[in-house]
Design a protein around this motif. Sequence first.
Motif, short mmCIF file in Angstrom:
data_model
loop_
_atom_site.label_atom_id
_atom_site.label_comp_id
_atom_site.label_asym_id
_atom_site.label_seq_id
_atom_site.Cartn_x
_atom_site.Cartn_y
_atom_site.Cartn_z
N LEU A 71 0.87 -1.17 0.00
CA LEU A 71 0.00 0.00 0.00
C LEU A 71 0.91 1.22 0.00
N ASN A 72 0.81 2.05 -1.01
CA ASN A 72 1.60 3.28 -1.08
C ASN A 72 0.79 4.44 -0.53
N ASN A 73 1.35 5.17 0.42
CA ASN A 73 0.71 6.34 1.02
C ASN A 73 -0.75 6.05 1.37
N PRO A 74 -1.00 5.04 2.21
CA PRO A 74 -2.38 4.65 2.53
C PRO A 74 -3.12 5.74 3.30
N ALA A 75 -4.43 5.79 3.10
CA ALA A 75 -5.27 6.78 3.78
C ALA A 75 -5.27 6.51 5.28
N GLY A 76 -5.31 7.55 6.07
CA GLY A 76 -5.38 7.41 7.51
C GLY A 76 -6.82 7.30 7.98
N GLY A 77 -7.04 6.49 9.01
CA GLY A 77 -8.36 6.37 9.61
C GLY A 77 -9.36 5.53 8.84
N GLU A 78 -8.95 4.89 7.76
CA GLU A 78 -9.84 4.05 6.97
C GLU A 78 -9.34 2.61 7.01
N CYS A 79 -10.25 1.68 7.24
CA CYS A 79 -9.88 0.27 7.25
C CYS A 79 -9.62 -0.19 5.82
N ILE A 80 -8.53 -0.93 5.63
CA ILE A 80 -8.16 -1.45 4.32
C ILE A 80 -8.06 -2.96 4.42
N ASN A 81 -8.90 -3.68 3.66
CA ASN A 81 -8.79 -5.13 3.56
C ASN A 81 -7.67 -5.43 2.57
N LEU A 82 -6.80 -6.34 2.94
CA LEU A 82 -5.62 -6.61 2.13
C LEU A 82 -5.91 -7.57 0.98
N ARG A 83 -5.16 -7.39 -0.09
CA ARG A 83 -5.27 -8.26 -1.26
C ARG A 83 -4.92 -9.68 -0.85
N GLY A 84 -5.52 -10.65 -1.48
CA GLY A 84 -5.30 -12.04 -1.08
C GLY A 84 -6.46 -12.50 -0.23
N PRO A 85 -6.56 -12.04 1.02
CA PRO A 85 -7.66 -12.46 1.86
C PRO A 85 -9.03 -12.07 1.30
N ALA A 86 -9.14 -10.92 0.69
CA ALA A 86 -10.44 -10.48 0.17
C ALA A 86 -10.90 -11.37 -0.98
N SER A 87 -9.96 -11.80 -1.82
CA SER A 87 -10.32 -12.60 -2.98
C SER A 87 -10.32 -14.10 -2.68
N GLU A 88 -9.73 -14.50 -1.58
CA GLU A 88 -9.64 -15.91 -1.24
C GLU A 88 -10.05 -16.11 0.22
N PRO A 89 -11.34 -16.33 0.47
CA PRO A 89 -11.79 -16.51 1.86
C PRO A 89 -11.01 -17.62 2.55
N GLY A 90 -10.65 -17.37 3.79
CA GLY A 90 -9.91 -18.37 4.56
C GLY A 90 -8.42 -18.17 4.52
N SER A 91 -7.92 -17.40 3.54
CA SER A 91 -6.48 -17.17 3.49
C SER A 91 -6.12 -15.93 4.31
N VAL A 92 -4.89 -15.84 4.69
CA VAL A 92 -4.43 -14.69 5.47
C VAL A 92 -3.11 -14.18 4.91
N SER A 93 -2.84 -12.93 5.17
CA SER A 93 -1.55 -12.34 4.84
C SER A 93 -0.66 -12.47 6.07
N ARG A 94 0.61 -12.18 5.90
CA ARG A 94 1.55 -12.31 7.02
C ARG A 94 2.75 -11.38 6.79
N ALA A 95 3.60 -11.33 7.77
CA ALA A 95 4.88 -10.61 7.72
C ALA A 95 4.73 -9.15 7.28
N PRO A 96 3.95 -8.36 7.99
CA PRO A 96 3.80 -6.95 7.61
C PRO A 96 5.05 -6.13 7.92
N LYS A 97 5.29 -5.14 7.09
CA LYS A 97 6.39 -4.19 7.28
C LYS A 97 5.81 -2.79 7.13
N ASN A 98 5.81 -2.04 8.21
CA ASN A 98 5.25 -0.69 8.20
C ASN A 98 6.35 0.32 7.92
N ARG A 99 6.51 0.70 6.68
CA ARG A 99 7.52 1.68 6.27
C ARG A 99 6.86 3.03 6.01
N THR A 100 5.81 3.33 6.80
CA THR A 100 5.14 4.62 6.71
C THR A 100 5.50 5.46 7.92
#
Length: 117
Positions: free
Chosen positions: A50-79
């Motif tokens: 996510l480049n320059n993500p909006a503040g205060g808004e929930c963002i569902n991540l790619r992968g989990p939204a298109s594939e129920p039951g899957s999860v993302s991992r290993a986040p890196k917050n470079r903001t």
Amino acid sequence: MSARSLKATLGAACSALVLLLAAPGSASAATGQFRYTYTTAQGYEAVGFLNNPAGGECINLRGPASEPGSVSRAPKNRTDATATVFLDADCQGDTYYTLPPGAGAGDRLLLRSVVFS
């Protein structure tokens, strides 16, 4: 215009300016990039970001939204904002973790959504 009415007009204008500056504005974007790893439907590892993500808004991540039951991992917050990541979609649930600016986590931290402060 008399000095008295000019003084009253100037006072009202200054008061309005102070109120305008004190009123909260819209949520600003976090500057930087948020990265995470997910597995595609074909079984490949992929990196989402996510480049320059909006503040205060929930963002569902790619992968989990298109594939129920899957999860993302290993986040890196470079903001420059704090990221709160949630195991559940739509920033719901009791399982969440806060990543300050510049922080990251390993493969054991699973997530489906994020919100930036």
